[in-house]
Design a protein around this motif. Structure first.
Motif, short mmCIF file in Angstrom:
data_model
loop_
_atom_site.label_atom_id
_atom_site.label_comp_id
_atom_site.label_asym_id
_atom_site.label_seq_id
_atom_site.Cartn_x
_atom_site.Cartn_y
_atom_site.Cartn_z
N THR A 295 41.23 36.89 21.64
CA THR A 295 40.06 37.46 22.31
C THR A 295 40.41 38.76 23.00
N ILE A 296 39.38 39.42 23.51
CA ILE A 296 39.56 40.59 24.35
C ILE A 296 39.42 40.15 25.80
N CYS A 297 40.44 40.38 26.58
CA CYS A 297 40.48 39.92 27.97
C CYS A 297 39.99 41.01 28.91
N LEU A 298 39.02 40.68 29.76
CA LEU A 298 38.60 41.57 30.83
C LEU A 298 39.35 41.18 32.10
N PRO A 299 40.00 42.12 32.77
CA PRO A 299 40.73 41.80 34.01
C PRO A 299 39.75 41.43 35.12
N LYS A 300 39.55 40.14 35.33
CA LYS A 300 38.45 39.65 36.16
C LYS A 300 38.57 40.08 37.62
N GLU A 301 39.77 40.04 38.19
CA GLU A 301 39.93 40.45 39.58
C GLU A 301 39.63 41.94 39.75
N ARG A 302 40.12 42.75 38.82
CA ARG A 302 39.87 44.20 38.89
C ARG A 302 38.38 44.50 38.71
N PHE A 303 37.75 43.74 37.84
CA PHE A 303 36.33 43.93 37.54
C PHE A 303 35.49 43.86 38.82
N GLY A 304 35.65 42.76 39.56
CA GLY A 304 34.90 42.58 40.79
C GLY A 304 35.33 43.51 41.89
N ALA A 305 36.63 43.75 41.98
CA ALA A 305 37.16 44.60 43.04
C ALA A 305 36.60 46.01 42.97
N GLU A 306 36.47 46.56 41.76
CA GLU A 306 35.95 47.92 41.61
C GLU A 306 34.51 48.02 42.11
N ALA A 307 33.71 46.99 41.88
CA ALA A 307 32.33 47.01 42.34
C ALA A 307 32.26 47.03 43.86
N VAL A 308 33.09 46.21 44.51
CA VAL A 308 33.10 46.17 45.97
C VAL A 308 33.58 47.50 46.54
N GLU A 309 34.62 48.07 45.96
CA GLU A 309 35.14 49.34 46.46
C GLU A 309 34.11 50.46 46.32
N GLU A 320 26.71 60.38 47.97
CA GLU A 320 27.14 61.74 47.62
C GLU A 320 26.90 62.02 46.13
N SER A 321 27.20 61.07 45.30
CA SER A 321 26.98 61.18 43.86
C SER A 321 27.08 59.77 43.28
N CYS A 322 26.65 59.62 42.02
CA CYS A 322 26.71 58.32 41.38
C CYS A 322 27.72 58.34 40.24
N ILE A 323 28.45 57.26 40.08
CA ILE A 323 29.47 57.18 39.04
C ILE A 323 29.34 55.86 38.29
N LYS A 324 29.82 55.89 37.08
CA LYS A 324 29.92 54.68 36.26
C LYS A 324 31.39 54.43 35.97
N ILE A 325 31.87 53.25 36.31
CA ILE A 325 33.25 52.87 36.02
C ILE A 325 33.25 51.84 34.90
N GLU A 326 34.04 52.09 33.87
CA GLU A 326 34.19 51.14 32.77
C GLU A 326 35.60 50.56 32.79
N ILE A 327 35.67 49.25 32.78
CA ILE A 327 36.96 48.55 32.84
C ILE A 327 37.44 48.23 31.43
N ASN A 328 38.63 48.70 31.10
CA ASN A 328 39.20 48.44 29.78
C ASN A 328 39.66 46.99 29.65
N GLY A 329 39.61 46.51 28.42
CA GLY A 329 40.10 45.17 28.14
C GLY A 329 41.47 45.20 27.47
N ASN A 330 42.04 44.02 27.28
CA ASN A 330 43.33 43.86 26.60
C ASN A 330 43.19 42.83 25.49
N LEU A 331 43.89 43.06 24.40
CA LEU A 331 43.89 42.10 23.30
C LEU A 331 44.82 40.94 23.64
N ILE A 332 44.30 39.72 23.52
CA ILE A 332 45.10 38.52 23.70
C ILE A 332 45.23 37.83 22.34
#
Length: 342
Positions: A295-309, A320-332
């Protein structure tokens, strides 16, 4: 029998989150709401449950995590959000914020939006997987900072955090191609979810980049979660001859793949010898399936942490401005993909 917080909240006409803040003397709601709820609690005879308000709580240090449901098909027992909630709460606490979880159902949005007002949080991370673009306006009208999680609308100036579906599906296609697969299909959930729509789109784009054209003919919507996917895949197998099936399938997510795997095995196919599978998300069930699911793994802790930050930055610095952050996955890599080169 012990009284339940849910019963008290229903009696008072408030959310359980609001009741919890009042009972535990924590900040995060307006004084007007706090007094009203306290009066109701005392009138019901439950005043003994109320703790004294914490000293030094003048500054509101509470943020909310809103679980937004539309159809509810995706956010049931099999939802992804419990897997990332720990990362959200941990990051909030690192910045000195408490976290309140609020459930909102689109069918009752007019009344439930009051839950958000009652919580009086500094801002919100909204789990927006099922949200449609026109529904964002409910939250925009509140004029409270918020970040969309697991969704993005190109016409909206709203901060968001989502999976990089283009990168993740490319990794999946590349892996299958390097393992010798040249007939690759796609199994969809049939749900109108932006992430799933993107994954299907980018999967076929990636196949084209590897010289695999016309793979859309191996695309089937088989249902969600795994029970429906199993039934849907069984229908596909009854209609499609063995020689016309692809050697490998990608999927919207792990549960679709696992349901399909069950159907394939019941129809006498071997995995991965006859058909290979690769999922998306890396849920815990991937290691329990037979065979274990690549499967493709999404780093779950990083995923939520980025939203809070992102949210805390907006709270502290403003819009000030709006941004979109996309979290890369890893092949497992596990056991569900055959190496055709051997």
């Amino acid at each position: 029998m012990a009284v339940r917080a849910k019963d008290i909240a229903e009696e008072l006409g408030v959310s359980t989150a609001t009741l919890s803040l009042v009972l535990n003397g924590k900040p995060g709601i307006s004084e007007k709401t706090r007094k009203k709820v306290l009066q109701g609690i005392n009138a019901l005879g439950y005043g003994y449950l109320v703790q004294e308000q914490q000293a030094g709580s003048e500054e509101n240090k509470t943020i909310g995590f809103v679980i937004y449901k539309n159809s509810g098909e995706l956010l049931g027992m099999n939802s992804f959000f419990p897997l990332i909630l720990d990362g959200i709460e941990f990051t909030a606490r690192q910045y000195g914020y408490n976290l309140v979880v609020i459930n909102i159902d689109r069918k009752e949005i007019d009344t439930q939006i009051q839950f958000i007002k009652d919580a009086n949080c500094r801002g919100y991370v909204i789990f927006a997987t099922e949200m449609q673009e026109e529904e964002v306006s409910f939250f925009e009208r509140l004029q409270i900072p918020f970040v969309l999680f697991d969704n993005y609308f190109i016409d909206k100036q709203i901060n968001s955090v989502k999976a990089n579906n283009e990168q993740g599906t490319y990794l999946a296609v590349k892996h299958l191609y390097e393992m010798g697969h040249r007939k690759i299909g796609y199994l969809g959930s049939g749900l109108d979810i932006r992430s799933f729509i993107e994954r299907r789109k980018y999967a076929f784009s990636a196949m084209e980049s590897f010289g695999l054209s016309g793979m859309e003919r191996y695309s089937f919507d088989i249902g969600y979660p795994h029970e429906r996917a199993e039934s849907g895949m069984a229908s596909v197998l009854e209609k499609i001859p063995r020689e016309e099936l692809p050697t490998a399938f990608m999927s919207d997510n792990d549960l679709v793949a696992i349901g399909a795997m069950q159907a394939v095995k019941r129809h006498g196919y071997k995995i991965p010898d006859d058909i290979s599978f690769i999922g998306y998300d890396d849920r815990p069930v991937c290691t329990l399936s037979d065979p274990k699911l690549s499967t493709i793994c999404l780093p779950k802790e990083r995923f939520g942490a980025e939203a809070v930050e992102q949210l805390i930055y907006v709270i502290q610095k403003g819009w000030e401005s709006c941004i979109k952050i996309e979290i890369n996955g890893n092949l497992i890599e596990r056991d569900s993909v055959r190496n055709m080169n051997k």
